[in-house]
Design a protein around this motif. Structure first.
Motif, PDB file in Angstrom:
ATOM      1  N   TYR A 258     -33.362   3.459 -10.186  1.00 39.87           N
ATOM      2  CA  TYR A 258     -33.634   3.533  -8.580  1.00 39.87           C
ATOM      3  C   TYR A 258     -32.541   4.429  -7.963  1.00 39.87           C
ATOM      4  CZ  TYR A 258     -35.471   1.667  -4.217  1.00 39.87           C
ATOM      5  OH  TYR A 258     -36.070   1.545  -2.904  1.00 39.87           O
ATOM      6  N   TYR A 259     -31.287   4.338  -8.435  1.00 33.84           N
ATOM      7  CA  TYR A 259     -30.264   4.941  -7.971  1.00 33.84           C
ATOM      8  C   TYR A 259     -30.597   6.554  -8.115  1.00 33.84           C
ATOM      9  CZ  TYR A 259     -25.333   6.898  -7.523  1.00 33.84           C
ATOM     10  OH  TYR A 259     -24.126   7.362  -7.027  1.00 33.84           O
ATOM     11  N   ASP A 260     -30.978   6.855  -9.252  1.00 29.58           N
ATOM     12  CA  ASP A 260     -31.036   8.214  -9.577  1.00 29.58           C
ATOM     13  C   ASP A 260     -32.187   9.014  -9.008  1.00 29.58           C
ATOM     14  OD1 ASP A 260     -28.992   8.072 -11.256  1.00 29.58           O
ATOM     15  OD2 ASP A 260     -30.120   8.129 -13.156  1.00 29.58           O
ATOM     16  N   LYS A 261     -33.231   8.097  -8.814  1.00 31.22           N
ATOM     17  CA  LYS A 261     -34.481   8.588  -8.141  1.00 31.22           C
ATOM     18  C   LYS A 261     -33.817   8.927  -6.567  1.00 31.22           C
ATOM     19  CE  LYS A 261     -39.185   7.744  -6.529  1.00 31.22           C
ATOM     20  NZ  LYS A 261     -38.731   8.007  -5.407  1.00 31.22           N
ATOM     21  N   ALA A 262     -33.244   7.988  -6.181  1.00 24.94           N
ATOM     22  CA  ALA A 262     -32.816   7.901  -4.596  1.00 24.94           C
ATOM     23  C   ALA A 262     -32.018   9.293  -4.362  1.00 24.94           C
ATOM     24  CB  ALA A 262     -31.918   6.816  -4.131  1.00 24.94           C
ATOM     25  N   VAL A 263     -30.985   9.763  -5.386  1.00 26.66           N
ATOM     26  CA  VAL A 263     -30.384  10.720  -5.347  1.00 26.66           C
ATOM     27  C   VAL A 263     -31.122  12.167  -5.178  1.00 26.66           C
ATOM     28  CG1 VAL A 263     -28.527  12.274  -6.560  1.00 26.66           C
ATOM     29  CG2 VAL A 263     -28.291   9.950  -6.436  1.00 26.66           C
ATOM     30  N   ASP A 265     -33.809  12.303  -3.956  1.00 26.20           N
ATOM     31  CA  ASP A 265     -34.716  12.025  -2.798  1.00 26.20           C
ATOM     32  C   ASP A 265     -33.417  12.527  -1.637  1.00 26.20           C
ATOM     33  OD1 ASP A 265     -36.976  11.499  -4.114  1.00 26.20           O
ATOM     34  OD2 ASP A 265     -36.802   9.312  -3.565  1.00 26.20           O
ATOM     35  N   GLY A 266     -32.394  12.943  -1.997  1.00 24.79           N
ATOM     36  CA  GLY A 266     -31.296  13.508  -1.155  1.00 24.79           C
ATOM     37  C   GLY A 266     -30.556  12.421  -0.382  1.00 24.79           C
ATOM     38  N   LYS A 267     -30.691  11.102  -0.922  1.00 26.92           N
ATOM     39  CA  LYS A 267     -29.898   9.747  -0.346  1.00 26.92           C
ATOM     40  C   LYS A 267     -28.521   9.748  -1.169  1.00 26.92           C
ATOM     41  CE  LYS A 267     -33.770   7.037   0.859  1.00 26.92           C
ATOM     42  NZ  LYS A 267     -34.751   6.011   0.484  1.00 26.92           N
ATOM     43  N   ASN A 268     -27.742   8.799  -0.504  1.00 24.57           N
ATOM     44  CA  ASN A 268     -26.232   8.718  -0.827  1.00 24.57           C
ATOM     45  C   ASN A 268     -26.212   7.116  -1.116  1.00 24.57           C
ATOM     46  OD1 ASN A 268     -23.588   8.921  -1.435  1.00 24.57           O
ATOM     47  ND2 ASN A 268     -23.243   8.554   0.662  1.00 24.57           N
ATOM     48  N   PRO A 269     -26.590   6.840  -2.519  1.00 22.28           N
ATOM     49  CA  PRO A 269     -26.856   5.381  -2.768  1.00 22.28           C
ATOM     50  C   PRO A 269     -25.446   4.771  -3.225  1.00 22.28           C
ATOM     51  CG  PRO A 269     -27.865   6.421  -4.376  1.00 22.28           C
ATOM     52  CD  PRO A 269     -27.338   7.487  -3.383  1.00 22.28           C
ATOM     53  N   VAL A 270     -25.319   3.572  -3.489  1.00 21.68           N
ATOM     54  CA  VAL A 270     -24.037   3.034  -3.913  1.00 21.68           C
ATOM     55  C   VAL A 270     -24.690   1.533  -4.771  1.00 21.68           C
ATOM     56  CG1 VAL A 270     -23.547   1.507  -1.904  1.00 21.68           C
ATOM     57  CG2 VAL A 270     -21.859   1.929  -3.713  1.00 21.68           C
ATOM     58  N   GLY A 310     -20.410   3.550   4.200  1.00 12.96           N
ATOM     59  CA  GLY A 310     -20.213   4.644   3.423  1.00 12.96           C
ATOM     60  C   GLY A 310     -21.412   5.437   2.954  1.00 12.96           C
ATOM     61  N   PHE A 311     -22.657   4.607   2.708  1.00 10.89           N
ATOM     62  CA  PHE A 311     -23.498   4.905   2.076  1.00 10.89           C
ATOM     63  C   PHE A 311     -24.984   4.856   2.819  1.00 10.89           C
ATOM     64  CE2 PHE A 311     -20.091   3.595  -0.430  1.00 10.89           C
ATOM     65  CZ  PHE A 311     -20.166   4.719  -1.374  1.00 10.89           C
ATOM     66  N   ASP A 312     -26.106   5.351   2.485  1.00  7.86           N
ATOM     67  CA  ASP A 312     -27.475   5.091   3.118  1.00  7.86           C
ATOM     68  C   ASP A 312     -28.467   4.106   2.221  1.00  7.86           C
ATOM     69  OD1 ASP A 312     -28.288   6.871   1.520  1.00  7.86           O
ATOM     70  OD2 ASP A 312     -28.454   8.618   2.809  1.00  7.86           O
ATOM     71  N   LEU A 313     -28.017   3.680   1.134  1.00  8.25           N
ATOM     72  CA  LEU A 313     -28.586   2.685   0.095  1.00  8.25           C
ATOM     73  C   LEU A 313     -27.836   1.973  -0.481  1.00  8.25           C
ATOM     74  CD1 LEU A 313     -31.577   1.735  -1.237  1.00  8.25           C
ATOM     75  CD2 LEU A 313     -31.177   3.713  -2.713  1.00  8.25           C
ATOM     76  N   ILE A 314     -28.003   0.557  -0.426  1.00  9.38           N
ATOM     77  CA  ILE A 314     -27.297  -0.279  -1.227  1.00  9.38           C
ATOM     78  C   ILE A 314     -28.205  -0.745  -2.175  1.00  9.38           C
ATOM     79  CG2 ILE A 314     -26.088  -2.739  -1.178  1.00  9.38           C
ATOM     80  CD1 ILE A 314     -25.241  -1.858   1.700  1.00  9.38           C
ATOM     81  N   ILE A 315     -27.776  -0.885  -3.727  1.00 15.02           N
ATOM     82  CA  ILE A 315     -28.508  -1.293  -4.856  1.00 15.02           C
ATOM     83  C   ILE A 315     -27.348  -2.608  -5.238  1.00 15.02           C
ATOM     84  CG2 ILE A 315     -29.530  -0.973  -6.911  1.00 15.02           C
ATOM     85  CD1 ILE A 315     -29.947   2.079  -6.161  1.00 15.02           C
ATOM     86  N   CYS A 316     -27.852  -3.745  -5.270  1.00 13.30           N
ATOM     87  CA  CYS A 316     -27.201  -4.837  -5.348  1.00 13.30           C
ATOM     88  C   CYS A 316     -27.647  -5.380  -6.854  1.00 13.30           C
ATOM     89  CB  CYS A 316     -26.925  -5.844  -4.501  1.00 13.30           C
ATOM     90  SG  CYS A 316     -25.656  -6.918  -5.017  1.00 13.30           S
ATOM     91  N   GLU A 317     -26.616  -5.854  -7.888  1.00 15.12           N
ATOM     92  CA  GLU A 317     -27.057  -6.137  -9.200  1.00 15.12           C
ATOM     93  C   GLU A 317     -27.498  -7.488  -8.773  1.00 15.12           C
ATOM     94  OE1 GLU A 317     -23.221  -6.884 -11.569  1.00 15.12           O
ATOM     95  OE2 GLU A 317     -24.339  -7.537 -13.264  1.00 15.12           O
ATOM     96  N   ASN A 318     -28.654  -8.105  -9.763  1.00 21.02           N
ATOM     97  CA  ASN A 318     -28.944  -9.578  -9.601  1.00 21.02           C
ATOM     98  C   ASN A 318     -27.878 -10.445 -10.422  1.00 21.02           C
ATOM     99  OD1 ASN A 318     -30.196 -11.663  -9.890  1.00 21.02           O
ATOM    100  ND2 ASN A 318     -32.075 -11.209 -10.428  1.00 21.02           N
TER     101      ASN A 318
END
Ligand code: TXA
Ligand code: MG
Length: 341
Positions: A258-263, A265-270, A310-318
Motif C-alpha cells: 500500500y505504501y509503494d503504490k501510494a508513492v 501515486d505521488g503521495k508522501n506516506p508513513v 508530516g505526511f499525507d497518508l498514515i498506514i498503521c500496523e495491525n
C-alpha cells in the motif's frame, strides 16, 4: 474599521504554566469563578470546569465543539467525594474502586442530585474518575470541587498527551493550560458501567478486561452495534481522526505494497509500527511506536499527530488484540474509520 465582534469576544489569551503551587492557585481561582482550565492526567490532558456550575460545564461543550448528548466524566482527588456524587456504591463497584482508584479507570454509577444533568447529558448515571498523576491530584485538591472534564482536544480530533498538543487545539478558547509534561499512559481511561446488573466495559483502556476479571465476578466488553441504543453516547461519534487518510495494514506485506503504490501515486506516506518491524521497512518513512504494549499505548496519539503533520497518508500496523493492544487498536480503528488494507 471592520472586525468580527463575535470572534473578538471569543478570542482570549491562553497561558501555558508549569505545574507548581502558584499555577494550581491560579487554576483553582479560574475554576471557582466558572472558567476552564486544561490539566494533565496520566491518560490524556483534560479540559476542566466546576462540575457543580451549569454555566461552566456548558462552556466546555462550546470550547470543544462537543455534541450536547455526550456526557462528561467527573474528576475527584479523594475517594470520600464519591459518596456525594453517586447515589449508591455496590459491593462490586467498591471492589473496582479499591483495586484501581486512583488510576486509569472511570466508573459509571447512579448519580446523586448534586451533579447537574448538563454534566451527564441527561443520564441518571455519572462517570467518576480519580487520576493517579500527582499534578492532576494537586490541581483537583486546590479546586476543592468535583471537576467535569473531557479530553482537552477539539471534538473528533486526537486526544492531547502534552501541553503543547492542548495549546494547538485550545489556543484562544481557554485562559490556562497546566503543563505537567507528557502523559504516562497515553490513551483515555477504561470506562466501566456499574449501573446495570452486569458490569460492562464501555471503552477499553490501559486497565484491561483481564485485569478487571481478576476483581469482579463478571465483566464483559460492550459489543452492541445499534448506535441508537448505546449506553455511552460517546461511542457513536467519530473520534481520534487525523487530518489525513489513515488505514490499518493487516500484514506487513500489505503495509509495504500500500505504501509503494501510494508513492507511485505521488503521495508522501508513513508507516506506524512496532520497533521490531522498523528494520523491515528498509528506507521507507516510519514512526516507531515502541517495543511493548505500554510504550505503544504511551506513543500512539503523538505518533498519529506526527503522522498527520508530516505526511499525507498514515498506514498503521495491525497490533492485534493481546492485552492493552486491544485498547490501542480500538482507537486506531476509529482513527482509520475502520479502513483495513
Ligand atoms: O482518561 C480519561 O477518561 C480522560 C481524562 C481527561 O480523564 N477523559 C476523557 O473524557 O476521555 P471524554 O469525555 O473524552 O470521554 C468520556 C467517555 C465518553 O465516551 C462518554 O460518552 C463516556 O465516557 N461517559 C461519560 N459519562 C458517562 C455515563 N454516565 N454513562 C456512560 N458513558 C459515559
Ligand atoms: Mg475525548
Amino acid at each position: 474599521m471592520f472586525f468580527d465582534k463575535q470572534k473578538v469576544k471569543h478570542m482570549i489569551e491562553t497561558l501555558v504554566k508549569k505545574a507548581q503551587q502558584s499555577t494550581y492557585e491560579e487554576a483553582a481561582a479560574i475554576i471557582q469563578a466558572g472558567g476552564l482550565v486544561a490539566f494533565p492526567t496520566e491518560t490524556v490532558y483534560g479540559l476542566g470546569a466546576n462540575a457543580l456550575d451549569k454555566n461552566a460545564v456548558e462552556s466546555i461543550f462550546i470550547a470543544k465543539g462537543r455534541p450536547q448528548d455526550n456526557p462528561l466524566i467527573v474528576h475527584i482527588y479523594d475517594k470520600s467525594q464519591i459518596n456525594s456524587i453517586a447515589r449508591e456504591v455496590s459491593q462490586q463497584a467498591q471492589a473496582l474502586i479499591d483495586a484501581f482508584m486512583p488510576g486509569a479507570i472511570t466508573i459509571v454509577l447512579k448519580k446523586s442530585d448534586t451533579i447537574p444533568y448538563c454534566v451527564t447529558a441527561g443520564l441518571d448515571s455519572v462517570g467518576i474518575r480519580m487520576p493517579d498523576k500527582a499534578e492532576a491530584r494537586e490541581f483537583l485538591k486546590y479546586c476543592g470541587v468535583p471537576v467535569a472534564a473531557p479530553s482537552a482536544n477539539i471534538s473528533t480530533k486526537i486526544s492531547p498527551t502534552s501541553a503543547d498538543f492542548v495549546y494547538r487545539d485550545m489556543k484562544g478558547r481557554i485562559p490556562l493550560i497546566i503543563d505537567g509534561g507528557s502523559c504516562e499512559v497515553g490513551i483515555e481511561s477504561t470506562v466501566v458501567d456499574m449501573t446495570a446488573d452486569k458490569p460492562v466495559i464501555l471503552r477499553p483502556g490501559a486497565i484491561t478486561l483481564d485485569m478487571i476479571k481478576d476483581v469482579l465476578d463478571s465483566i464483559e466488553s460492550f459489543k452492541g452495534k445499534d448506535v441508537s441504543k448505546l449506553p455511552s453516547p460517546g461511542m457513536k461519534y467519530r473520534h481520534y481522526a487525523p487530518q489525513c487518510e489513515t488505514v490499518i495494514a493487516d500484514t506487513l506485506d500489505s503495509a509495504l505494497s500500500y505504501y509503494d503504490k501510494a508513492v507511485k501515486d505521488g503521495k508522501n506516506p508513513v508507516i506506524l509500527c512496532k520497533t521490531q518491524n522498523i528494520a523491515l521497512l528498509e528506507n521507507r518513512n516510519s514512526i516507531n511506536l515502541g517495543c511493548n504494549g505500554t510504550e505503544v499505548c504511551k506513543n500512539i496519539y503523538q505518533s498519529l499527530r506526527e503522522g498527520e503533520e508530516g505526511f499525507d497518508l498514515i498506514i498503521c500496523e495491525n497490533l492485534g488484540q493481546e492485552g492493552v493492544y486491544a485498547s490501542v487498536m480500538n482507537r486506531i480503528i476509529k482513527a482509520a474509520g475502520g479502513n483495513f488494507v
